[in-house]
Structure formats: structure tokens, C-alpha cells
Design an enzyme around this catalytic site. Structure first.
Site, short mmCIF file in Angstrom:
data_model
loop_
_atom_site.label_atom_id
_atom_site.label_comp_id
_atom_site.label_asym_id
_atom_site.label_seq_id
_atom_site.Cartn_x
_atom_site.Cartn_y
_atom_site.Cartn_z
N GLY A 241 6.13 5.21 8.90
CA GLY A 241 5.33 6.43 8.91
C GLY A 241 5.33 7.05 10.30
CB THR B 147 4.86 7.91 16.61
OG1 THR B 147 6.26 7.82 16.37
CG2 THR B 147 4.53 7.20 17.91
CD GLU C 232 11.66 4.21 9.65
OE1 GLU C 232 11.52 5.25 10.34
OE2 GLU C 232 11.68 4.20 8.42
CE LYS D 95 -3.26 3.05 0.68
NZ LYS D 95 -2.36 4.26 0.63
CB CYS E 62 12.33 8.93 9.20
SG CYS E 62 13.34 7.69 8.36
CD GLU F 118 10.37 13.21 12.44
OE1 GLU F 118 11.29 12.71 11.78
OE2 GLU F 118 9.33 12.59 12.76
#
Length: 513
Positions: free
Chosen positions: A261, A263, A283, A205, A317, A415
Site C-alpha cells: 500500500g 508509504t 511493498e 485483511k 504501483c 505518484e
């Protein structure tokens, strides 16, 4: 072309711009890798509803393609196809899987330029970065083609003379692979390469903003001879994504979910997977500390800074996020990075020569970055450079430096995922570690010092899953990629990446005389 040249001077500015755009992107529109269909059970298909959604070029807002807007019905068909294919794929030999992955790798290499241009068109990153991502992404297929033949078991010492004890590894089953928009090529190969090498089948996806790279890569997988149903691609708009995510995380025929993606989304998928006791690889978000000590080589540190911060306009990331600079080198290094950002970053369309800094991916991302910058300034941060949307308009944002940041400054707490450098001065090693470890995520971190003892001390105590020591580029197929705390579970790449897709089965042979 002669007619174009003869009439060029008579064209208006906007007409010339249109012609340039057509010439620039004709390689994308006409290349064989451009498809506008999803892929299920070896067939190129539309959504059952017949609906599509547009894929936009973030550099200019134009529609590149329209792809199927699938829903849970389509996702369930993909799961069924993958489950059916698993019954035979699980029994292929490691050598057979290795050969197919190697063929897929070879086709990726042969089509690197067209795939790179497609990636720049849908993700906005500079063409040089797209080429780099294609090399990086392809390397996972090469790596796991080799690792497929090294999924070994164990023979262990039995406590009884009449028994032998053996552990074997077997494929876990069907894997859901949910991938992000910032590295739409490499995140797929990193997951799919490991899954297929282990003997799993998968449903990919891709992110709503960047589905074309996934479609193009699976086109090559088909050409490589990977059987129907082993790899499937389900595309959808943002509106249908939650429903598809529920299918891919709760369906009883799914055994593994791998997600890269945010959290919050990872937490939701983790909760869904818990209902079925599925294996998960997550991750998730990071907020990487970038610590510059007095003992750092500042020239080396500056080069690492430019790589670690501005790849993909900061939308990475493991991008440096919280910059901690020791007082002894603070003024000098801040001056160096300001000069480098002003003179070395060339903002523009990633297809243009010399551009090394593209747009943000979409309006939501630009609004988030701009909002965090404004909130940080309101909270007391000082804007040394940039601080607002770029004069080019659209989704471009100025390279920005914010100094005098505190631990509670918004760009330190969250972030920022954009071209914003939040800086704080520190005095002691202990203070730097306290600040660096004060957040609930721990994906990557960076340490710069020529003091080897200090490097070891800080690396041991820094609460992140990966650390660059005097290095800003830490990703590789050979590396174990992943974080601690709320940055995720498991590792991707390296020999450990294949473990997420296999189960240990214990065989006990008794009655041995």
C-alpha cells in the site's frame, strides 16, 4: 427470452439499459463464488456487531454485495484462531503443504472465469485484465507449492573437530497480510502462498473496496482442504480499518506483517511492528521513471509504454509515472503516444466487449488524480490531451498527457496513480539519471535503448528495486518484487519471497569424538 425479444422495441432507453446491466452481471450475482461473510477458524461468520458495509461497482456505483464490517474484537478472534492452528500447521511436512497449495491452485484455475468477473465487478478493471490477473495470481500458488519443498538449511564447516554446525529454517509464526485494492487477487496469493509454504498461518485483511475476491479465494482454499484457522479473512469498512490494522501489527501472537500500500500507511505499520520486534515485508509506493533514450526502438517502446502505463487505468504501483524522453526522439515519440492514446484506449464498463480502460476505484482516487492534474497545469505543465473527468461521468477519467513538467511539478513529485502521463525532455544520460533518482522512493524503473552499454550503465545507477529494460511488463511469480529507499523492505515472489516467513535456527552439536 422470446418475451423479451418481442417487447424489446417498446422499452425505453433506460429500461433497455437496466435489462443489459442485469444480464451482464447475473453471472456475478449468481455464481457460486459470491459470498458475503468473513472466514475465521474454518467458519463463515458475520461481524460480532452484526454490522455490514456495501461493496460498490466503480463502473456504475451500484451495490454488488454487503460484507461484514468487523472491528478489533473480530480481528483478535482471527489472531487467536491462526495462533491455535499454527501449533499443528507448523509441524506439517513440506510435501503436505505443497499438495494443499497445488490443490488450491487447481481450483483457482478451474474457477478462473467466475473469479475474473467478480474481480471486474468490484475493482472496475477490464475483463481481459482481470483474466490476466487471475492467471498471474494463481501462478504464485503454483510457484510456492513447488518452493515449499526447497526451504533448505545449511551444514557449515565447524572451527572445532568435536562440533558440527547446522542451520535449519522454521516457520516464523502467524502472519498478518494487509492487501491493496488494485490487485486484490494477486497480492493475496503472493503473500499467502509464501506464508503457507513456509509453515505459517495467516490473517488476510483485504482492502475495503475489494473484499469479494479475497472471500472467494479463501472459499476455494477451504475446498482444497486447507485446515481451519490456517487462512482467515477479516473484512471491514474504511472506518474500522485503522483499529484492525493496529491489532494486526501489535498483537503479541503476530510474528510477521506483510503490507502492500502507500508509504505513509506502511510507515505507521512499521512503527507499530517495531514495538513487538516483528518481521515485516513492506511493498510501498513508487514513482517509476520511464526513460526513453535516442537509441530506443520507438515501436517497441510504444508497446511497452501502453502496458506499463494504462494497465488498470494507471492504478498500478509499478506503472510508469515520470516520462523522461531524450531530445532527439522527443517530438516523434510524444506524437506516437498521443496517437496511441487517442485511438487505442476504449473507455467504459470493464464487462463490455472491447473496453480496455475502466474507471478509477473510488471518488477519493478520482479527486486526487484530478487535483494533481490541475495543480500541475497551474505550476506550468501543458495539457496536450485530456485533463479532466471523462464525459461518461462517475469515476471515469480522461487519458491525459502533460508536457513541460519540471521536477517540482506535482505530477512528478507525487505518484499520481492514474491515467496521467507527465513528460519531461532531457538532453544527456547524466541529466536523466539525476531526475530519475531525485525522489525518495524507488520501486520500479524503465529504460529504453538499443545501446547495450548504455542499458547496463543506467541500470546500475538507477535507484529502484526493479528495472524493465526494453520491457514494460516485469511482474512474474519467479521475479523478486520489491523496492529500495521508501518503497519498502523485503521481496515478494521468487525464492526470496518465502524468506520473509521463516527463521534461521542454528544447531551446534558438540562432544563428537
Amino acid at each position: 427470452m422470446s418475451l423479451l425479444n418481442s417487447g424489446w422495441r417498446t422499452l425505453s432507453y433506460h429500461q433497455k439499459r437496466l435489462v443489459r446491466d442485469l444480464l451482464k452481471y447475473q453471472g456475478v450475482r449468481n455464481m457460486s463464488k459470491m459470498r458475503e461473510e468473513a472466514y475465521i477458524d474454518g467458519q463463515w461468520v458475520s461481524a460480532k456487531s452484526g454490522k455490514t458495509f456495501p461493496v460498490l461497482n466503480p463502473a456504475n456505483g451500484k451495490v454488488i454485495a454487503n460484507v461484514p464490517d468487523m472491528n478489533e474484537t473480530d480481528a483478535e478472534l482471527a489472531v487467536d484462531a491462526a495462533h491455535k492452528a499454527f501449533q499443528t500447521w507448523r509441524n506439517t511436512t513440506a510435501k503436505e503443504r505443497s499438495v494443499l497449495l497445488r490443490k488450491w491452485f487447481n481450483l483457482m484455475e478451474e474457477n478462473q472465469e467466475s473469479l475474473s468477473r467478480l474481480l471486474t465487478a468490484e475493482a472496475g478493471k477490464p475483463l481481459a485484465e482481470s483474466r490476466g490477473e487471475l492467471m498471474y495470481g494463481s501462478s504464485f500458488l503454483e510457484w510456492f507449492a513447488e518452493e515449499a519443498k526447497r526451504i533448505n538449511g545449511e551444514v557449515v564447516c565447524s572451527p572445532a573437530r568435536s562440533r558440527e554446525m547446522i542451520f535449519i529454517r522454521q516457520p516464523a509464526g502467524v502472519a498478518s497480510l494487509i492487501t491493496p485494492w488494485n490487485f486484490p487477487n494477486a497480492m493475496i496469493t503472493r503473500k499467502a502462498g509464501a506464508a503457507l509454504a513456509a509453515g505459517c498461518t495467516c490473517i488476510i485483511k483485504p482492502a475495503e473496496d475489494t473484499p469479494l475476491s479475497a472471500i472467494a479465494m479463501v472459499d476455494l482454499a477451504e475446498q482444497a482442504g486447507i485446515p481451519p484457522g490456517v487462512v482467515n479473512v477479516v473484512t471491514s469498512s474504511r472506518g474500522n480499518t485503522p483499529a484492525i490494522g493496529r491489532v494486526l501489527s501489535t498483537h503479541n501472537k503476530i510474528s510477521v506483517l506483510s503490507f502492500t500500500g502507500s508509504t505513509p500507511v506502511g510507515r505507521l505499520l512499521y512503527e507499530n511492528c517495531a514495538r513487538g520486534i516483528k518481521r515485516v515485508g513492506l511493498e510501498l509506493g513508487g514513482n517509476a521513471p520511464f526513460i526513453v533514450f535516442n537509441a530506443a526502438d520507438l515501436k517497441t517502446t510504444l508497446e511497452a509504454f501502453m502496458v506499463a502505463k494504462f494497465r488498470n487505468a494507471g492504478q498500478t504501483c509499478i506503472s510508469g509515472s515520470r516520462f523522461l524522453i531524450q531530445s532527439g526522439v522527443y517530438d516523434e515519440f510524444v506524437g506516437m503516444i498521443k496517437d496511441a492514446m487517442e485511438t487505442r484506449l476504449v473507455v467504459g464498463d470493464g464487462m463490455d466487449n472491447g473496453v480496455n480502460f475502466g474507471p478509477l476505484i473510488n471518488q477519493s482516487q478520482l479527486n486526487k488524480v484530478d487535483g494533481l492534474v490541475k495543480a500541475s497545469i497551474a505550476a506550468g505543465a501543458e495539457c496536450l490531451l485530456g485533463g479532466k473527468p471523462h464525459e461518461l461521468g462517475g469515476l471515469f477519467y480522461e487519458p491525459t498527457i502533460l508536457t513541460n513538467c519540471a521536477e517540482t511539478t506535482p505530477c512528478f513529485e507525487e505518484e499520481i496513480f492514474g491515467p496521467v502521463v507527465g513528460i519531461r525532455k532531457f538532453e544527456t544520460e547524466e541529466e536523466a539519471l539525476q531526475i530519475a533518482n531525485s525522489c525518495d522512493v524507488g520501486l520500479a524503473g524503465y529504460i529504453f535503448t538499443q545501446d547495450v552499454s548504455q542499458a547496463w550503465r543506467v541500470a546500475r545507477q538507477l535507484e529502484t528495486g526493479m528495472i524493465g529494460i526494453n520491457e514494460g511488463l516485469i511482474s512474474a511469480a519467479e521475479a523478486a518484487f520489491g523496492g529500495v529507499k521508501q518503497s519498502g523492505i523485503g521481496r515478494e515472489g521468487s525464492r526470496h519471497g518465502i524468506e520473509e516467513y521463516s527463521e534461521i535456527k542454528y544447531l551446534c552439536f558438540g562432544g563428537i569424538n
